[in-house]
Each structure stands twice: as structure tokens, then as C-alpha cells.
Design a protein around this motif. Structure first.
Motif, PDB file in Angstrom:
ATOM      1  N   ASP A  69     -17.241 -15.605  11.657  1.00 46.45           N
ATOM      2  CA  ASP A  69     -18.214 -16.553  11.111  1.00 46.45           C
ATOM      3  C   ASP A  69     -18.531 -17.645  12.128  1.00 46.45           C
ATOM      4  OD1 ASP A  69     -18.214 -15.131   8.780  1.00 46.45           O
ATOM      5  OD2 ASP A  69     -16.801 -16.453   7.737  1.00 46.45           O
ATOM      6  N   LEU A  70     -17.513 -18.080  12.862  1.00 51.93           N
ATOM      7  CA  LEU A  70     -17.707 -19.115  13.879  1.00 51.93           C
ATOM      8  C   LEU A  70     -18.601 -18.596  15.002  1.00 51.93           C
ATOM      9  CD1 LEU A  70     -14.939 -21.425  15.287  1.00 51.93           C
ATOM     10  CD2 LEU A  70     -16.559 -20.338  16.819  1.00 51.93           C
ATOM     11  N   ILE A  71     -18.327 -17.366  15.480  1.00 50.61           N
ATOM     12  CA  ILE A  71     -19.104 -16.773  16.583  1.00 50.61           C
ATOM     13  C   ILE A  71     -20.553 -16.538  16.158  1.00 50.61           C
ATOM     14  CG2 ILE A  71     -19.361 -14.703  18.011  1.00 50.61           C
ATOM     15  CD1 ILE A  71     -16.276 -14.512  18.000  1.00 50.61           C
ATOM     16  N   LYS A  72     -20.741 -16.093  14.911  1.00 53.29           N
ATOM     17  CA  LYS A  72     -22.098 -15.831  14.430  1.00 53.29           C
ATOM     18  C   LYS A  72     -22.908 -17.113  14.273  1.00 53.29           C
ATOM     19  CE  LYS A  72     -20.744 -11.561  12.100  1.00 53.29           C
ATOM     20  NZ  LYS A  72     -20.483 -10.868  10.811  1.00 53.29           N
ATOM     21  N   GLY A  73     -22.214 -18.251  14.271  1.00 55.11           N
ATOM     22  CA  GLY A  73     -22.912 -19.531  14.185  1.00 55.11           C
ATOM     23  C   GLY A  73     -23.314 -20.089  15.546  1.00 55.11           C
ATOM     24  N   LEU A  74     -22.905 -19.409  16.634  1.00 55.58           N
ATOM     25  CA  LEU A  74     -23.282 -19.837  17.981  1.00 55.58           C
ATOM     26  C   LEU A  74     -24.689 -19.337  18.319  1.00 55.58           C
ATOM     27  CD1 LEU A  74     -19.899 -19.116  19.823  1.00 55.58           C
ATOM     28  CD2 LEU A  74     -20.699 -21.298  18.878  1.00 55.58           C
ATOM     29  N   GLU A  75     -25.243 -19.822  19.412  1.00 57.22           N
ATOM     30  CA  GLU A  75     -26.614 -19.479  19.810  1.00 57.22           C
ATOM     31  C   GLU A  75     -26.594 -18.427  20.925  1.00 57.22           C
ATOM     32  OE1 GLU A  75     -29.879 -18.574  19.982  1.00 57.22           O
ATOM     33  OE2 GLU A  75     -30.022 -20.425  18.806  1.00 57.22           O
ATOM     34  N   PRO A  76     -26.995 -17.202  20.627  1.00 54.62           N
ATOM     35  CA  PRO A  76     -26.997 -16.154  21.657  1.00 54.62           C
ATOM     36  C   PRO A  76     -28.157 -16.277  22.644  1.00 54.62           C
ATOM     37  CG  PRO A  76     -27.861 -15.286  19.608  1.00 54.62           C
ATOM     38  CD  PRO A  76     -27.432 -16.698  19.314  1.00 54.62           C
ATOM     39  N   LYS A  77     -29.138 -17.091  22.304  1.00 51.43           N
ATOM     40  CA  LYS A  77     -30.315 -17.261  23.164  1.00 51.43           C
ATOM     41  C   LYS A  77     -30.510 -18.753  23.425  1.00 51.43           C
ATOM     42  CE  LYS A  77     -35.232 -16.103  23.432  1.00 51.43           C
ATOM     43  NZ  LYS A  77     -36.390 -15.529  22.713  1.00 51.43           N
ATOM     44  N   PRO A  78     -29.906 -19.286  24.479  1.00 49.22           N
ATOM     45  CA  PRO A  78     -29.947 -20.737  24.725  1.00 49.22           C
ATOM     46  C   PRO A  78     -31.348 -21.316  24.864  1.00 49.22           C
ATOM     47  CG  PRO A  78     -28.348 -19.652  26.158  1.00 49.22           C
ATOM     48  CD  PRO A  78     -29.124 -18.578  25.486  1.00 49.22           C
ATOM     49  N   LEU A  89     -18.731 -17.990  25.322  1.00 53.36           N
ATOM     50  CA  LEU A  89     -17.524 -18.660  25.802  1.00 53.36           C
ATOM     51  C   LEU A  89     -17.819 -20.078  26.267  1.00 53.36           C
ATOM     52  CD1 LEU A  89     -15.731 -15.780  27.771  1.00 53.36           C
ATOM     53  CD2 LEU A  89     -14.915 -16.919  25.695  1.00 53.36           C
ATOM     54  N   ILE A  90     -18.947 -20.253  26.950  1.00 49.51           N
ATOM     55  CA  ILE A  90     -19.347 -21.597  27.395  1.00 49.51           C
ATOM     56  C   ILE A  90     -19.490 -22.517  26.188  1.00 49.51           C
ATOM     57  CG2 ILE A  90     -21.237 -22.935  28.422  1.00 49.51           C
ATOM     58  CD1 ILE A  90     -21.738 -20.520  30.277  1.00 49.51           C
ATOM     59  N   GLN A  91     -20.079 -22.000  25.115  1.00 49.82           N
ATOM     60  CA  GLN A  91     -20.317 -22.819  23.930  1.00 49.82           C
ATOM     61  C   GLN A  91     -19.018 -23.220  23.228  1.00 49.82           C
ATOM     62  OE1 GLN A  91     -23.760 -21.576  21.424  1.00 49.82           O
ATOM     63  NE2 GLN A  91     -24.095 -20.011  22.987  1.00 49.82           N
ATOM     64  N   ILE A  92     -18.078 -22.264  23.083  1.00 51.29           N
ATOM     65  CA  ILE A  92     -16.841 -22.618  22.366  1.00 51.29           C
ATOM     66  C   ILE A  92     -15.995 -23.591  23.194  1.00 51.29           C
ATOM     67  CG2 ILE A  92     -16.805 -20.458  21.055  1.00 51.29           C
ATOM     68  CD1 ILE A  92     -14.522 -19.524  22.912  1.00 51.29           C
ATOM     69  N   LYS A  93     -16.058 -23.484  24.522  1.00 53.01           N
ATOM     70  CA  LYS A  93     -15.293 -24.409  25.374  1.00 53.01           C
ATOM     71  C   LYS A  93     -15.877 -25.813  25.301  1.00 53.01           C
ATOM     72  CE  LYS A  93     -13.652 -20.908  28.659  1.00 53.01           C
ATOM     73  NZ  LYS A  93     -13.750 -20.357  30.037  1.00 53.01           N
ATOM     74  N   ARG A  94     -17.205 -25.916  25.350  1.00 49.81           N
ATOM     75  CA  ARG A  94     -17.828 -27.232  25.309  1.00 49.81           C
ATOM     76  C   ARG A  94     -17.717 -27.886  23.935  1.00 49.81           C
ATOM     77  NH1 ARG A  94     -23.643 -27.550  28.061  1.00 49.81           N
ATOM     78  NH2 ARG A  94     -23.349 -29.635  27.166  1.00 49.81           N
ATOM     79  N   LYS A  95     -17.574 -27.066  22.893  1.00 53.38           N
ATOM     80  CA  LYS A  95     -17.461 -27.608  21.544  1.00 53.38           C
ATOM     81  C   LYS A  95     -16.002 -27.828  21.132  1.00 53.38           C
ATOM     82  CE  LYS A  95     -21.831 -25.655  19.905  1.00 53.38           C
ATOM     83  NZ  LYS A  95     -22.510 -24.793  18.914  1.00 53.38           N
ATOM     84  N   SER A 104     -19.723  -7.047  15.314  1.00 52.56           N
ATOM     85  CA  SER A 104     -21.069  -6.858  14.756  1.00 52.56           C
ATOM     86  C   SER A 104     -21.069  -5.842  13.624  1.00 52.56           C
ATOM     87  CB  SER A 104     -22.030  -6.403  15.859  1.00 52.56           C
ATOM     88  OG  SER A 104     -21.703  -5.097  16.319  1.00 52.56           O
ATOM     89  N   GLU A 105     -20.060  -4.958  13.621  1.00 51.29           N
ATOM     90  CA  GLU A 105     -19.939  -3.939  12.568  1.00 51.29           C
ATOM     91  C   GLU A 105     -18.983  -4.381  11.459  1.00 51.29           C
ATOM     92  OE1 GLU A 105     -18.633  -0.560  14.730  1.00 51.29           O
ATOM     93  OE2 GLU A 105     -20.521  -0.324  15.845  1.00 51.29           O
ATOM     94  N   ASN A 106     -18.537  -5.660  11.540  1.00 48.21           N
ATOM     95  CA  ASN A 106     -17.617  -6.220  10.541  1.00 48.21           C
ATOM     96  C   ASN A 106     -16.310  -5.436  10.418  1.00 48.21           C
ATOM     97  OD1 ASN A 106     -19.657  -8.013  10.115  1.00 48.21           O
ATOM     98  ND2 ASN A 106     -19.721  -7.774   7.892  1.00 48.21           N
ATOM     99  N   LYS A 107     -15.836  -4.867  11.512  1.00 49.57           N
ATOM    100  CA  LYS A 107     -14.572  -4.129  11.491  1.00 49.57           C
ATOM    101  C   LYS A 107     -13.419  -5.097  11.754  1.00 49.57           C
ATOM    102  CE  LYS A 107     -16.657   0.291  12.723  1.00 49.57           C
ATOM    103  NZ  LYS A 107     -16.676   1.437  13.671  1.00 49.57           N
TER     104      LYS A 107
END
Length: 460
Positions: free
Chosen positions: A234-243, A186-192, A211-214
């Protein structure tokens, strides 16, 4: 049933594992790192054992050292006061200076964040609170410490604590200081500048379904189209889960050191054992002379025992190297096409195949390849055990499971993303190519390659 007591003399052959045999087997299956640790411990505990380099460096000074000690008293002191693991001999020569002495400290993620805090316009108190929070980030860059605990320890209000945490959320890398994965995203999408309510709802409540593509199920819940959910996914999977990724977090990176190098010279492969991993060992000549010159039986027996232990270790390490050399050489002969042309040409190979050629027991080969690595002619480092693959009988031909996995992966890569192939459909494609593989085996190989089932590969 007749029961009685009596004495009977029988003759039988039995293999008894001596302590030396057990140690030799233990050394054979050790990885290079484990062996180095074992040798370091032995050098510390055995007074007669030393590294070859240290012996050569001190060879010119041995005569001077001999005059400084009463050998009999030293041996007794080491034995009866239980200081056998330490050597208190005074060095009269200058120690070699290591170049690593001049390497500075690495700049960590914590340092990087504190530099940004120092350049910001916050007051001293907030800076101290932010620095405290930065010091409590985990290796992923998350803050796992409860804010209530922070408030209690620093005697500050929750309002001030949350304000300082929000300051950290504005630092780079984006997402740092989050308390969980959802907050990080959430921090990433707000800052971007990507924020919207549907995207927040997916991140907050439906990450598992995503994660299960449902996509269809999420779309029903949010009352939007599956294709729109897919775009959000696709947008979420392009974010960084490990800063913290890409930053030094204080943990040293461990590198794999190959046990041997494979070099191709004039169409022949040479096995070059990595001599730098395991240091060469010597018996200190000072203690050899004690046996010849000393009249103290206790001292002589003590030194003899230590020398015997040292000699056995040296021989065992050498035997480990020779066994590993033989095994690697035979693997090269067996997998010549693999080394020449690449992974597609790997042949089915079992431990029994190699042990039979070398006239060794299967357990010996198994121990020899355990946690061992080789560097190929291309420079790539692989685990020796990965070259051993099971065979799958296809008509009159045998294919390794690695080749079957490669074919399955190629079939999936060529499928229609809108209508991905099920495991049964993949089996039909394999059958058309003359490969009779069960659906269960296909599912197993697909899981091992980290490929999701067809229901989770579908694209709208």
C-alpha cells in the motif's frame, strides 16, 4: 468437361467507385482533425479555393487586386512551373494580428529543475553537468542515457558524473533523474524517511509479484507476515512512478473537440454542429471571372478543373456534416432515456438499428461515427461509438453489455475484501438476480474494466 473459346454478350449491373465517390467516403470517415488537415492541404494546392473569412475580408480590395495581374500569365506560371500549391498575390490590406502572438513560452520541467540548480551552492562545472543530465530526461522524468556515454561526451570521470546525478536526485519533484522504476521508488522512500531493508528488497526484486498482489509468496521470501507485505505494498502504490506528472514536458496536450453539441431546450434535444472545427470554404471570385473574360483556352480549362475540384470538396464536406447530423439525431431518439437519466439507462443499440431508421447503408453509418465526439448537455464529451452496445438476452428482457459491466462492478465493490468473489461466484450472484451470464463473459468484462481476478484482490 467441355472447354471452348467464344464471344458472349452479357448484361449486368455493377457499381464502379469513381474517384469522387472514393473521396466522399474518405471525407465521411475522417475525424475532425484529419478533415481540417485535408482541407488545409487542398487550400494550399488549389488556387481557386479559399477560406470564407479571407474572402470576405478581401472583398473590398478585389478591384485593386485585379489590376495588378495578368491572369493568363499567372495561370500558365502556376500550371507549367508546378507552383499550383502557392499563392503569391500581394496583400494590400493589413493582416489581422493573432492574440496568440503575445502568449509567452511555457515553463517546462527542465526550466524548473535548472532554476533549482541555479539556487544551489554547486560550482559552475557541476552545474553544467547537471544541466546536461536534465536536458536528457525523458517525458517521465527518467534518465535513460547511459552514464558511460555521458562521461565520454563530457570527458569527465564516472565518480563526478554519479555525484552530479545524486544532486539531481535531491531536486523536486521527488524521484526525478532515476534510471528506472525501482530507483525512482527508492529515492522517494529515502527522502521521505520510510526506508528499511524489507521495503528496499520488495522494490528491488519483487515489484512484479507485488503488482499481482502475491503477498504470501513475497512474505515467504522475506520471512515476514503477509499483512506486513500488504502494508508495504500500500505504501509503494502511494508513491509516484512518473515524477514528471503535472509538469509541462515540452509536449503539447491534445484536446478533443466535439463534432456536435447536444442541448436540451423545453424537453427537446437539439443537435448543434460545431461549425468552428471545419472552416467555411469559398471559390475565389477572381478566377470565376477568368472563365467569362479570358480568351486563353488553356487558362480557362485549368481554372475550370480547379473550380470543379473545389466545388466537389465543398459539397462533400457539407454532405458529411448533414449525414453526421442525421445519425446523431437518430441516436438521441433511440437513446432518449440515456440522455435523460444517465449511463444506467443506455439501451442495446447496433449500427443496423440506426442505419435501418435512416435508410442508410451500415457502412455509411459506421464511417460517419468513426472517431467522432459529442458534447452532452452536462458538458461531458463522449465518443459516439461508445453509445453502440451489444444486447444480452435475459429472459424476456434485453440489457446492454454496459449495464452488465456496471452490475458486475457493483457486486465486486460490495464483496468481502478478505474473501473476494471468483468469477464463478459472481455468476451465482447474477443468477440469483435472474441474469444468466457465462463465467467466461464475466471474466472478459472484468478484464475490460481493469479489475483484477479474485486471487489478486484479496486483502489480509
Amino acid at each position: 468437361m467441355h472447354l471452348d473459346f467464344g464471344l458472349r454478350l452479357t448484361q449486368e449491373q455493377k457499381l464502379i467507385m469513381t474517384t469522387e465517390m472514393q473521396l466522399s467516403i474518405k471525407l465521411l470517415q475522417m475525424s475532425s482533425y484529419e478533415l481540417l488537415q485535408h482541407i488545409n492541404n487542398e487550400v494550399q494546392e488549389n488556387i481557386v479555393l479559399e477560406y470564407a473569412n479571407s474572402s470576405e475580408a478581401a472583398s473590398n480590395d478585389n478591384n485593386t487586386k485585379k489590376d495588378l495581374f495578368d491572369y493568363k500569365e499567372m495561370i500558365k506560371y502556376l500550371e507549367f512551373d508546378n507552383y499550383g500549391g502557392k499563392n503569391y498575390i500581394t496583400n494590400n490590406y493589413v493582416e489581422e494580428i493573432s492574440p496568440f502572438t503575445f502568449i509567452g513560452n511555457k515553463s517546462t520541467l527542465s526550466d524548473y529543475l535548472k532554476e533549482q540548480l541555479a539556487e544551489s551552492n554547486i560550482d559552475y562545472k557541476k552545474n553544467m553537468i547537471c544541466s546536461y543530465l536534465v536536458d536528457n530526461l525523458d517525458c517521465k522524468g527518467y534518465l535513460t542515457l547511459d552514464l558511460n556515454v555521458v562521461c565520454k561526451e563530457l570527458s569527465i570521470s564516472m565518480e563526478l558524473c554519479e555525484l552530479c546525478l545524486s544532486i539531481i536526485h535531491q531536486l523536486d519533484p521527488c524521484g526525478i533523474g532515476a534510471r528506472n522504476l525501482s530507483e525512482c521508488l527508492l529515492i522517494q522512500i529515502k527522502r521521505k524517511g520510510l526506508y528499511n531493508e524489507d521495503l528496499e528488497e520488495i522494490i528491488s526484486s519483487h515489484l512484479q509479484l507485488l503488482s499481482e498482489n502475491k503477498y504470501t509468496l513475497i512474505a515467504k521470501k522475506l520471512k515476514i507476515s503477509p499483512m506486513q507485505v500488504q502494508k508495504y505494498g500500500d505504501l509503494i502504490k502511494g508513491l509516484e512512478p512518473k515524477p514528471s506528472r503535472g509538469f509541462y514536458t515540452g509536449d503539447e496536450i491534445s484536446y478533443i473537440l466535439p463534432d456536435a453539441y447536444i442541448k436540451k431546450v423545453n424537453d427537446e434535444y437539439l443537435v448543434l454542429m460545431n461549425e468552428e472545427i471545419v472552416p467555411k470554404l469559398n471559390i475565389n471570385s477572381i478566377y470565376k471571372e477568368i472563365i467569362n473574360s479570358s480568351d486563353d483556352k488553356v487558362a480557362v480549362e485549368y481554372v475550370k478543373e480547379k473550380i470543379n475540384n473545389a466545388m466537389f470538396l465543398i459539397k462533400s464536406v457539407d454532405n458529411r456534416k448533414r449525414t453526421l447530423y442525421r445519425v446523431i439525431s437518430e441516436i438521441i431518439n433511440y437513446q432518449r432515456d440515456y440522455f435523460d437519466y444517465g449511463e444506467e439507462y443506455i439501451k442495446p443499440m447496433t449500427i443496423k438499428n440506426i442505419s435501418g431508421k435512416l435508410n442508410l447503408h451500415e457502412s455509411t453509418v459506421s464511417r460517419a461515427i468513426r472517431d467522432k465526439y459529442i458534447s452532452l448537455n452536462s458538458g461531458r464529451i463522449i465518443k459516439i461509438k461508445d453509445l453502440f452496445t451489444t444486447a444480452i438476452n435475459i429472459s424476456s428482457e434485453q440489457l446492454s453489455n454496459q449495464n452488465i459491466k456496471r452490475i458486475i462492478k457493483e457486486i465486486i465493490q460490495e464483496e468481502d475484501e478478505k474473501k473476494p468473489l471468483s468469477d464463478s461466484s459472481i455468476r451465482s450472484v447474477l443468477l440469483s438476480r435472474g441474469l444468466d451470464i457465462s463465467r467466461r463473459t464475466i471474466a472478459k468484462y472484468r478484464d475490460e474494466m481493469g479489475i483484477k481476478p479474485s486471487s489478486q484482490r484479496k486483502r489480509f
